[in-house]
Motif scaffolding. Structure first.
Motif, PDB file in Angstrom:
ATOM      1  N   LYS A   6       0.833  -1.203   0.000  1.00 35.41           N
ATOM      2  CA  LYS A   6       0.000   0.000   0.000  1.00 35.41           C
ATOM      3  C   LYS A   6       0.868   1.253   0.000  1.00 35.41           C
ATOM      4  N   LEU A   7       1.975   1.224   0.747  1.00 38.17           N
ATOM      5  CA  LEU A   7       2.831   2.413   0.794  1.00 38.17           C
ATOM      6  C   LEU A   7       3.432   2.721  -0.573  1.00 38.17           C
ATOM      7  N   THR A   8       3.783   1.692  -1.334  1.00 35.44           N
ATOM      8  CA  THR A   8       4.309   1.931  -2.679  1.00 35.44           C
ATOM      9  C   THR A   8       3.216   2.510  -3.572  1.00 35.44           C
ATOM     10  N   ASP A   9       2.018   1.999  -3.448  1.00 33.50           N
ATOM     11  CA  ASP A   9       0.887   2.538  -4.188  1.00 33.50           C
ATOM     12  C   ASP A   9       0.654   3.993  -3.799  1.00 33.50           C
ATOM     13  N   TYR A  10       0.666   4.288  -2.493  1.00 34.54           N
ATOM     14  CA  TYR A  10       0.482   5.660  -2.023  1.00 34.54           C
ATOM     15  C   TYR A  10       1.610   6.564  -2.507  1.00 34.54           C
ATOM     16  N   ALA A  11       2.828   6.040  -2.540  1.00 34.29           N
ATOM     17  CA  ALA A  11       3.960   6.827  -3.028  1.00 34.29           C
ATOM     18  C   ALA A  11       3.740   7.240  -4.475  1.00 34.29           C
ATOM     19  N   THR A  12       3.203   6.333  -5.276  1.00 39.45           N
ATOM     20  CA  THR A  12       2.911   6.649  -6.676  1.00 39.45           C
ATOM     21  C   THR A  12       1.837   7.720  -6.774  1.00 39.45           C
ATOM     22  N   VAL A  13       0.834   7.648  -5.919  1.00 41.81           N
ATOM     23  CA  VAL A  13      -0.229   8.658  -5.905  1.00 41.81           C
ATOM     24  C   VAL A  13       0.347  10.027  -5.523  1.00 41.81           C
ATOM     25  N   VAL A  14       1.204  10.056  -4.510  1.00 40.15           N
ATOM     26  CA  VAL A  14       1.827  11.311  -4.072  1.00 40.15           C
ATOM     27  C   VAL A  14       2.711  11.875  -5.184  1.00 40.15           C
ATOM     28  N   LEU A  15       3.488  11.020  -5.823  1.00 37.91           N
ATOM     29  CA  LEU A  15       4.362  11.491  -6.900  1.00 37.91           C
ATOM     30  C   LEU A  15       3.568  12.021  -8.085  1.00 37.91           C
ATOM     31  N   THR A  16       2.445  11.393  -8.407  1.00 38.69           N
ATOM     32  CA  THR A  16       1.635  11.919  -9.512  1.00 38.69           C
ATOM     33  C   THR A  16       0.989  13.244  -9.136  1.00 38.69           C
ATOM     34  N   ALA A  17       0.675  13.423  -7.861  1.00 33.81           N
ATOM     35  CA  ALA A  17       0.158  14.728  -7.415  1.00 33.81           C
ATOM     36  C   ALA A  17       1.225  15.804  -7.601  1.00 33.81           C
ATOM     37  N   LEU A  18       2.465  15.465  -7.302  1.00 31.47           N
ATOM     38  CA  LEU A  18       3.567  16.414  -7.523  1.00 31.47           C
ATOM     39  C   LEU A  18       3.797  16.638  -9.018  1.00 31.47           C
ATOM     40  N   ALA A  19       3.698  15.577  -9.788  1.00 31.71           N
ATOM     41  CA  ALA A  19       3.937  15.678 -11.230  1.00 31.71           C
ATOM     42  C   ALA A  19       2.876  16.521 -11.926  1.00 31.71           C
ATOM     43  N   ALA A  20       1.675  16.567 -11.353  1.00 31.46           N
ATOM     44  CA  ALA A  20       0.593  17.349 -11.950  1.00 31.46           C
ATOM     45  C   ALA A  20       0.859  18.843 -11.883  1.00 31.46           C
ATOM     46  N   CYS A  21       1.714  19.275 -10.968  1.00 29.33           N
ATOM     47  CA  CYS A  21       2.071  20.700 -10.856  1.00 29.33           C
ATOM     48  C   CYS A  21       3.576  20.782 -10.609  1.00 29.33           C
TER      49      CYS A  21
END
Length: 151
Positions: A6-21
């Protein structure tokens, strides 16, 4: 079942949030809001991501995080390895000498080959690609369209 944590999945979500801006520096609480995650979870994933050089952290009143490099230069294998260590389908795929039957095992080489294929596939997918909407799957050639005639 092969599954990332789950943490790896969450890390991907956080990184895509950063990548969006990509030009913004976002605080952990802003990231939590954008990612739909709890702030402690976001803080927990940011530490290994920063240690792996995937995000940069900035201190101070306007501090926060941003991607360390463009999203199209960050592969998913880097995210997985930052959170979980080297990818290994089996223990012997990564480290030799951990199995009592290693010397007579006939499948180790094949597991290593499969491991290499999975690593290569994850290396081919970038964070930028994870931001894109999913492609429409091609039509199933085995599907038969059925239309009822009007009576």
């Amino acid at each position: 079942m092969l599954r990332v944590t789950k943490l790896t999945d969450y890390a991907t979500v956080v990184l895509t949030a950063l990548a969006a801006c990509p030009d913004d520096v976002l605080s952990a609480s802003e990231l939590a809001d954008r990612a739909g995650l709890e702030a402690p979870t976001v803080a927990k994933v940011l530490k290994p991501l920063a240690q792996a050089g995937l995000v940069e952290g900035f201190r101070g009143a306007n501090g926060g995080y941003r991607l360390a490099r463009p999203a199209d230069r960050i592969s998913l294998i880097e995210v997985v390895e930052a959170m979980e260590g080297p990818l290994g389908m089996t223990e012997c795929s990564v480290h030799a000498g951990n199995c009592t039957i290693e010397s007579q095992c006939g499948v180790r080489a094949n597991w290593r080959r499969i491991n290499d294929v999975v690593v290569a596939a994850l290396r081919e997918v970038t964070l930028a690609q994870m931001l894109a909407p999913p492609a429409t799957p091609p039509p199933d050639p085995k599907r038969i369209d059925l239309r009822l005639a009007n009576a």
